[in-house]
Design a protein around this motif. Structure first.
Motif, PDB file in Angstrom:
ATOM      1  N   ARG A 121      -9.786   5.493  -6.157  1.00 42.71           N
ATOM      2  CA  ARG A 121      -8.541   5.788  -5.422  1.00 42.71           C
ATOM      3  C   ARG A 121      -8.278   4.767  -4.320  1.00 42.71           C
ATOM      4  O   ARG A 121      -7.142   4.329  -4.124  1.00 42.71           O
ATOM      5  CB  ARG A 121      -8.609   7.186  -4.826  1.00 42.71           C
ATOM      6  CG  ARG A 121      -7.368   7.579  -4.056  1.00 42.71           C
ATOM      7  CD  ARG A 121      -7.495   8.957  -3.453  1.00 42.71           C
ATOM      8  NE  ARG A 121      -7.297   9.991  -4.442  1.00 42.71           N
ATOM      9  CZ  ARG A 121      -6.123  10.592  -4.668  1.00 42.71           C
ATOM     10  NH1 ARG A 121      -5.064  10.247  -3.964  1.00 42.71           N
ATOM     11  NH2 ARG A 121      -6.013  11.522  -5.574  1.00 42.71           N
ATOM     12  N   LYS A 137       1.065   5.629  -0.342  1.00 44.77           N
ATOM     13  CA  LYS A 137       0.304   6.867  -0.159  1.00 44.77           C
ATOM     14  C   LYS A 137       0.919   8.013  -0.935  1.00 44.77           C
ATOM     15  O   LYS A 137       0.234   8.943  -1.299  1.00 44.77           O
ATOM     16  CB  LYS A 137       0.255   7.236   1.331  1.00 44.77           C
ATOM     17  CG  LYS A 137      -0.589   6.305   2.155  1.00 44.77           C
ATOM     18  CD  LYS A 137      -2.055   6.617   1.978  1.00 44.77           C
ATOM     19  CE  LYS A 137      -2.876   5.773   2.946  1.00 44.77           C
ATOM     20  NZ  LYS A 137      -4.295   5.981   2.772  1.00 44.77           N
ATOM     21  N   GLU A 165      -4.837   2.613  -4.099  1.00 45.42           N
ATOM     22  CA  GLU A 165      -3.915   2.667  -2.960  1.00 45.42           C
ATOM     23  C   GLU A 165      -3.693   1.293  -2.350  1.00 45.42           C
ATOM     24  O   GLU A 165      -2.614   0.991  -1.863  1.00 45.42           O
ATOM     25  CB  GLU A 165      -4.435   3.637  -1.905  1.00 45.42           C
ATOM     26  CG  GLU A 165      -4.332   5.084  -2.322  1.00 45.42           C
ATOM     27  CD  GLU A 165      -4.913   6.045  -1.306  1.00 45.42           C
ATOM     28  OE1 GLU A 165      -5.542   5.586  -0.333  1.00 45.42           O
ATOM     29  OE2 GLU A 165      -4.759   7.256  -1.497  1.00 45.42           O
ATOM     30  N   MET A 218       0.846  -1.183   0.000  1.00 40.52           N
ATOM     31  CA  MET A 218       0.000   0.000   0.000  1.00 40.52           C
ATOM     32  C   MET A 218       0.889   1.242   0.000  1.00 40.52           C
ATOM     33  O   MET A 218       1.756   1.388   0.837  1.00 40.52           O
ATOM     34  CB  MET A 218      -0.900  -0.031   1.230  1.00 40.52           C
ATOM     35  CG  MET A 218      -1.789   1.168   1.372  1.00 40.52           C
ATOM     36  SD  MET A 218      -2.778   1.067   2.862  1.00 40.52           S
ATOM     37  CE  MET A 218      -4.386   1.108   2.143  1.00 40.52           C
TER      38      MET A 218
END
Length: 62
Positions: A48, A3, A52, A1
């Motif tokens: 989104r 960001k 992510e 993951m």
């Protein structure tokens, strides 16, 4: 993951595209993210939150 990503970055996704490519270029950002396969040039738009979750790492920054 991940960001930290931006427009023009090339990211590696967890699953392969049917063409065999794992690297995608981010071409639009918002609530949905539009990405383009670096192998076959196919364009896909995904939410989104899914992006992510499925993106592994930023390969190169645009």
């Amino acid at each position: 993951m991940i960001k930290n990503f931006d427009l023009g970055d090339v990211v590696e996704m967890k699953k392969q595209h049917p063409c065999g490519g794992k690297e995608w270029k981010i071409i639009r950002m918002g609530a949905d993210i539009k990405i383009k396969c670096c192998t076959c040039q196919r364009i896909v738009m995904i939410p989104r939150s899914k992006f992510e979750r499925d993106a592994k790492k930023v390969v190169s920054q645009g």
